[in-house]
Design a protein around this motif. Sequence first.
Motif, short mmCIF file in Angstrom:
data_model
loop_
_atom_site.label_atom_id
_atom_site.label_comp_id
_atom_site.label_asym_id
_atom_site.label_seq_id
_atom_site.Cartn_x
_atom_site.Cartn_y
_atom_site.Cartn_z
N LYS A 285 0.84 -1.21 0.00
CA LYS A 285 0.00 0.00 0.00
C LYS A 285 0.87 1.25 0.00
CE LYS A 285 -4.07 1.88 2.17
NZ LYS A 285 -5.14 1.65 3.15
N GLU A 286 1.91 1.26 0.82
CA GLU A 286 2.83 2.42 0.88
C GLU A 286 3.55 2.63 -0.44
OE1 GLU A 286 5.37 1.57 4.19
OE2 GLU A 286 3.82 2.05 5.67
N SER A 287 3.81 1.55 -1.17
CA SER A 287 4.52 1.64 -2.44
C SER A 287 3.58 1.79 -3.64
CB SER A 287 5.39 0.39 -2.64
OG SER A 287 6.33 0.27 -1.60
N ASN A 288 2.29 1.94 -3.35
CA ASN A 288 1.28 2.09 -4.41
C ASN A 288 1.28 0.93 -5.40
OD1 ASN A 288 0.22 4.53 -3.43
ND2 ASN A 288 1.90 5.64 -4.41
N ILE A 289 1.44 -0.26 -4.88
CA ILE A 289 1.40 -1.46 -5.71
C ILE A 289 0.00 -2.05 -5.59
CG2 ILE A 289 2.30 -3.80 -6.04
CD1 ILE A 289 4.95 -2.75 -4.84
N ASP A 290 -0.70 -2.13 -6.72
CA ASP A 290 -2.05 -2.67 -6.73
C ASP A 290 -2.03 -4.18 -6.58
OD1 ASP A 290 -3.28 -0.19 -7.06
OD2 ASP A 290 -3.06 -0.28 -9.24
N LEU A 291 -2.96 -4.68 -5.81
CA LEU A 291 -3.09 -6.11 -5.63
C LEU A 291 -3.88 -6.69 -6.78
CD1 LEU A 291 -2.62 -4.96 -2.70
CD2 LEU A 291 -3.74 -7.00 -1.91
N ASP A 292 -3.60 -7.93 -7.11
CA ASP A 292 -4.37 -8.63 -8.12
C ASP A 292 -5.34 -9.60 -7.43
OD1 ASP A 292 -2.63 -10.57 -7.21
OD2 ASP A 292 -1.95 -11.18 -9.18
N THR B 110 -3.67 -12.32 -5.16
CA THR B 110 -3.13 -11.83 -3.90
C THR B 110 -4.24 -11.48 -2.91
OG1 THR B 110 -1.25 -10.96 -5.14
CG2 THR B 110 -1.51 -10.18 -2.88
N VAL B 111 -5.31 -10.88 -3.40
CA VAL B 111 -6.45 -10.56 -2.54
C VAL B 111 -7.04 -11.84 -1.95
CG1 VAL B 111 -8.82 -9.67 -2.53
CG2 VAL B 111 -7.02 -8.38 -3.66
N ASN B 112 -7.21 -12.85 -2.78
CA ASN B 112 -7.75 -14.12 -2.31
C ASN B 112 -6.83 -14.79 -1.29
OD1 ASN B 112 -10.39 -15.20 -3.72
ND2 ASN B 112 -9.30 -13.96 -5.22
N GLU C 190 -13.09 -8.56 7.31
CA GLU C 190 -14.12 -7.66 6.79
C GLU C 190 -13.55 -6.32 6.35
OE1 GLU C 190 -17.06 -7.64 9.92
OE2 GLU C 190 -18.17 -9.27 8.95
N ARG C 191 -12.56 -5.80 7.10
CA ARG C 191 -11.92 -4.54 6.69
C ARG C 191 -11.23 -4.71 5.34
NH1 ARG C 191 -10.29 -4.30 12.09
NH2 ARG C 191 -8.27 -5.11 11.52
N PHE C 192 -10.51 -5.78 5.19
CA PHE C 192 -9.79 -6.03 3.94
C PHE C 192 -10.78 -6.28 2.81
CE2 PHE C 192 -7.34 -8.65 0.95
CZ PHE C 192 -6.23 -7.83 0.78
N LEU C 193 -11.81 -7.05 3.07
CA LEU C 193 -12.81 -7.35 2.07
C LEU C 193 -13.54 -6.09 1.61
CD1 LEU C 193 -14.22 -9.55 0.45
CD2 LEU C 193 -15.77 -9.89 2.36
N ALA C 194 -13.79 -5.17 2.52
CA ALA C 194 -14.48 -3.92 2.18
C ALA C 194 -13.69 -3.11 1.14
CB ALA C 194 -14.71 -3.08 3.43
N TRP D 87 -11.90 -4.36 -1.23
CA TRP D 87 -11.80 -5.05 -2.52
C TRP D 87 -13.11 -5.59 -3.05
CZ3 TRP D 87 -7.64 -4.08 -5.09
CH2 TRP D 87 -6.52 -3.68 -4.38
N GLU D 88 -14.14 -5.53 -2.23
CA GLU D 88 -15.43 -6.09 -2.63
C GLU D 88 -15.97 -5.38 -3.86
OE1 GLU D 88 -19.07 -7.93 -0.13
OE2 GLU D 88 -18.41 -5.94 0.44
N GLY D 89 -16.39 -6.15 -4.82
CA GLY D 89 -16.94 -5.59 -6.06
C GLY D 89 -15.90 -5.30 -7.12
N THR D 90 -14.62 -5.24 -6.76
CA THR D 90 -13.58 -4.97 -7.74
C THR D 90 -12.78 -6.22 -8.09
OG1 THR D 90 -11.98 -4.32 -6.04
CG2 THR D 90 -13.32 -2.57 -7.01
#
Length: 103
Positions: free
Chosen positions: A37-44, A47-49, A65-69, A71-74
């Motif tokens: 997040k600090e390096s502005n690297i987007d997760l795929d 990685t999210v899963n 739930e915080r993490f899911l919020a 990424w949910e829908g994207t």
Amino acid sequence: MRELGLLGRLSPYSSMISLYSSFGTRDKVDESLREMKESNIDLDRLTVNKALRVYAAASDVAAMERFLADWEGTVKLEWVTMLDLAKAYLNNGSKGKAREMLR
């Protein structure tokens, strides 16, 4: 890896998260996600899963739930991830949320 300039991409972080998840070292997963997040690297999607499965394995529903919020829908969740999330909800006594995950 940092000294060689290899941490500016997703793949090393994704590999580290896979490694840490197999050893159950959740704090290292958190640290890797924070660095990304600090390096502005987007997760795929992968990685999210992986990260969600780590939180589910620890039955840390709040972090899950915080993490899911974020990424949910994207990002499309894999069925195995959904099953692991449902198990985490069941472990915390949230039958309704577990049922929602399975739908």
